[in-house]
Design an enzyme around this catalytic site. Structure first.
Site, PDB file in Angstrom:
ATOM      1  N   MET A 287      30.502  38.550  48.035  1.00  0.00           N
ATOM      2  CA  MET A 287      31.027  39.836  48.512  1.00  0.00           C
ATOM      3  C   MET A 287      32.242  39.587  49.397  1.00  0.00           C
ATOM      4  SD  MET A 287      30.375  43.010  48.006  1.00  0.00           S
ATOM      5  CE  MET A 287      29.054  44.181  48.250  1.00  0.00           C
ATOM      6  N   GLY A 288      33.299  39.030  48.799  1.00  0.00           N
ATOM      7  CA  GLY A 288      34.583  38.888  49.503  1.00  0.00           C
ATOM      8  C   GLY A 288      35.415  40.119  49.204  1.00  0.00           C
ATOM      9  N   ARG A 289      36.737  39.938  49.227  1.00  0.00           N
ATOM     10  CA  ARG A 289      37.616  41.077  48.955  1.00  0.00           C
ATOM     11  C   ARG A 289      37.405  41.624  47.542  1.00  0.00           C
ATOM     12  NH1 ARG A 289      41.798  37.687  52.063  1.00  0.00           N
ATOM     13  NH2 ARG A 289      41.124  36.252  50.454  1.00  0.00           N
ATOM     14  N   ILE A 290      37.359  40.715  46.559  1.00  0.00           N
ATOM     15  CA  ILE A 290      37.247  41.184  45.175  1.00  0.00           C
ATOM     16  C   ILE A 290      35.853  41.772  44.924  1.00  0.00           C
ATOM     17  CG2 ILE A 290      37.372  40.522  42.739  1.00  0.00           C
ATOM     18  CD1 ILE A 290      39.383  38.292  43.604  1.00  0.00           C
TER      19      ILE A 290
ATOM     20  N   THR B   4      34.782  36.951  36.372  1.00  0.00           N
ATOM     21  CA  THR B   4      36.238  36.937  36.579  1.00  0.00           C
ATOM     22  C   THR B   4      36.556  35.972  37.723  1.00  0.00           C
ATOM     23  OG1 THR B   4      36.011  38.830  38.060  1.00  0.00           O
ATOM     24  CG2 THR B   4      36.693  39.304  35.801  1.00  0.00           C
TER      25      THR B   4
ATOM     26  N   ARG C 220      35.378  31.948  38.462  1.00  0.00           N
ATOM     27  CA  ARG C 220      35.770  30.649  37.942  1.00  0.00           C
ATOM     28  C   ARG C 220      34.740  30.206  36.917  1.00  0.00           C
ATOM     29  NH1 ARG C 220      40.051  31.534  39.513  1.00  0.00           N
ATOM     30  NH2 ARG C 220      41.369  30.356  40.933  1.00  0.00           N
TER      31      ARG C 220
ATOM     32  N   GLU D 102      38.622  25.608  30.790  1.00  0.00           N
ATOM     33  CA  GLU D 102      39.804  26.352  30.379  1.00  0.00           C
ATOM     34  C   GLU D 102      40.955  25.426  29.998  1.00  0.00           C
ATOM     35  OE1 GLU D 102      39.271  29.892  33.222  1.00  0.00           O
ATOM     36  OE2 GLU D 102      41.425  29.544  33.112  1.00  0.00           O
TER      37      GLU D 102
ATOM     38  N   HIS E  62      41.861  34.644  31.094  1.00  0.00           N
ATOM     39  CA  HIS E  62      42.116  34.563  32.539  1.00  0.00           C
ATOM     40  C   HIS E  62      43.223  35.543  32.955  1.00  0.00           C
ATOM     41  CE1 HIS E  62      41.615  31.689  36.179  1.00  0.00           C
ATOM     42  NE2 HIS E  62      41.972  32.892  36.593  1.00  0.00           N
TER      43      HIS E  62
HETATM   44  C1  GLV Z   1      43.282  33.531  39.705  1.00  0.00           C
HETATM   45  O1  GLV Z   1      42.289  33.127  39.129  1.00  0.00           O
HETATM   46  C2  GLV Z   1      43.632  33.206  41.057  1.00  0.00           C
HETATM   47  O2  GLV Z   1      42.937  32.411  41.689  1.00  0.00           O
HETATM   48  O3  GLV Z   1      44.649  33.731  41.526  1.00  0.00           O
HETATM   49  C1  GLV Z   2      40.376  37.532  46.883  1.00  0.00           C
HETATM   50  O1  GLV Z   2      41.467  37.762  47.369  1.00  0.00           O
HETATM   51  C2  GLV Z   2      39.064  37.272  47.523  1.00  0.00           C
HETATM   52  O2  GLV Z   2      39.038  36.512  48.498  1.00  0.00           O
HETATM   53  O3  GLV Z   2      38.028  37.818  47.103  1.00  0.00           O
END
Ligand code: GLV
Ligand code: GLV
Length: 321
Positions: free
Chosen positions: A155-158, A237, A239, A268, A286
């Protein structure tokens, strides 16, 4: 005057902010192929700054071979291709592009989720193949998302941006994180913190948003898939190596889980052939940050970090090392 080398072309105009007094060399790998360490060493000849992408192996060997290198500016938020300890030991600054790709990546997670939930690729193929002859009562039936549970790992920014979208779809949100998110975030997205085991057994959708490191390597393995619901979808989405891809193929084949939306892969750009055979697997190369807005902002962030370092600014934005 400094020499900046970009390991490949970026979005048009993205590097237009590089000052005239600096030299910018943009390399263009003939076949777009992944660079080897030796190729990177060759193109970093005389470089003060290297602008790198995820596929570039930035290792100790590069820092040793190119002691003049002052900085690696990574055109991505993730930096798992960079040996940060070696960079620090060789006094090379490393910056990245956090924050600006949050919404684009959250959108991509939802694009893949909706596509897998509602069989979008199979439906598209069906129509193009000229097979749409009549409306069917039970054809390509998907998963309804309202009232279902999405489990967010990381639960970070994304992860938070994905959770915010989930509320709009009427989903319950649970999450697992090494450390509990702050109460404001939990309240904003009505998310409940749970252990990974509970997340796996109760989620209808599991979406991955953690970085890849020793702890998260193969976090989703055979044992994890055996805990998931047979109707569940996996979205990645984050890694590739967070998922044991061979175990995922087995879980899809045996019906332990129903489908997946994958933007990233363990090896990848190789994709496990077993994933190609699965109808309810949606694949993307990706593309998390692949919007014009985001790629432009990422380029501008790289330029801002590079300019700050070359100007000798006291603090270089988005610096990790
Ligand atoms: C994409 O996968 C990023 O890390 O920017
Ligand atoms: C992306 O910027 C993250 O840290 O979730």
């Amino acid at each position: 005057m400094a020499h900046i080398v970009s390991t490949r072309p970026l979005i048009d105009g993205g590097l237009s902010g590089v000052r005239d007094e600096h030299t910018l060399t943009v390399c263009d790998p003939p076949d777009g192929s992944t660079r080897s360490v030796d190729e990177l060493i060759a193109l970093a000849d005389g470089a003060d700054v290297l602008l790198s992408v995820l596929a570039d192996p930035i290792t100790e060997a590069l820092f040793e071979a190119r002691p003049g290198l002052q900085m690696v500016s990574q055109y991505a938020v993730g930096v798992d291709n960079i040996d940060l300890e070696a960079a620090e030991a060789h006094d090379v600054a490393v910056t990245h592009t956090p924050g600006v790709l949050t919404d684009a990546t959250a959108d991509q997670a939802w694009a893949l989720l909706l596509a897998a939930a509602r069989h979008v690729p199979a439906a598209d193929r069906y129509v193009r193949d000229g097979r749409f002859e009549r409306w069917e009562t039970t054809h390509l039936m998907g998963m309804e998302l309202a009232r279902k549970t999405i489990g967010i790992v990381g639960m970070g920014r994304i992860g938070t941006a994905v959770a915010r979208r989930a509320l709009g779809f009427g989903m319950e949100v649970i999450y697992h994180n090494r450390t509990r998110a702050n109460p404001t975030v939990e309240r904003q997205v009505s998310a409940r913190h749970v252990g990974l085991g509970e997340l796996l057994t109760t989620s209808d959708v599991v979406s991955l948003h953690c970085p890849h490191n020793d702890e998260s390597h193969h976090l989703l393995d055979a044992a994890a898939f055996s805990k998931m619901k047979a109707s569940a979808l996996l979205v990645n989405t984050a890694r590739g190596p967070v998922v044991d891809e061979a175990a995922l193929v087995d879980a899809l084949k045996s019906g332990e889980i129903a489908g997946a939306g994958l933007d990233v892969f363990e090896d990848e750009p190789e994709v496990h052939p077993g994933l190609m055979e699965q109808d309810r697997v949606v694949l993307a190369p990706h593309l998390g940050s692949a919007t014009t807005d985001t790629r432009m902002r990422m380029a501008q962030m790289c330029v801002a970090s590079i300019t700050a370092l070359l100007d000798g600014a006291e603090s270089v934005p988005h610096r990790l090392v």
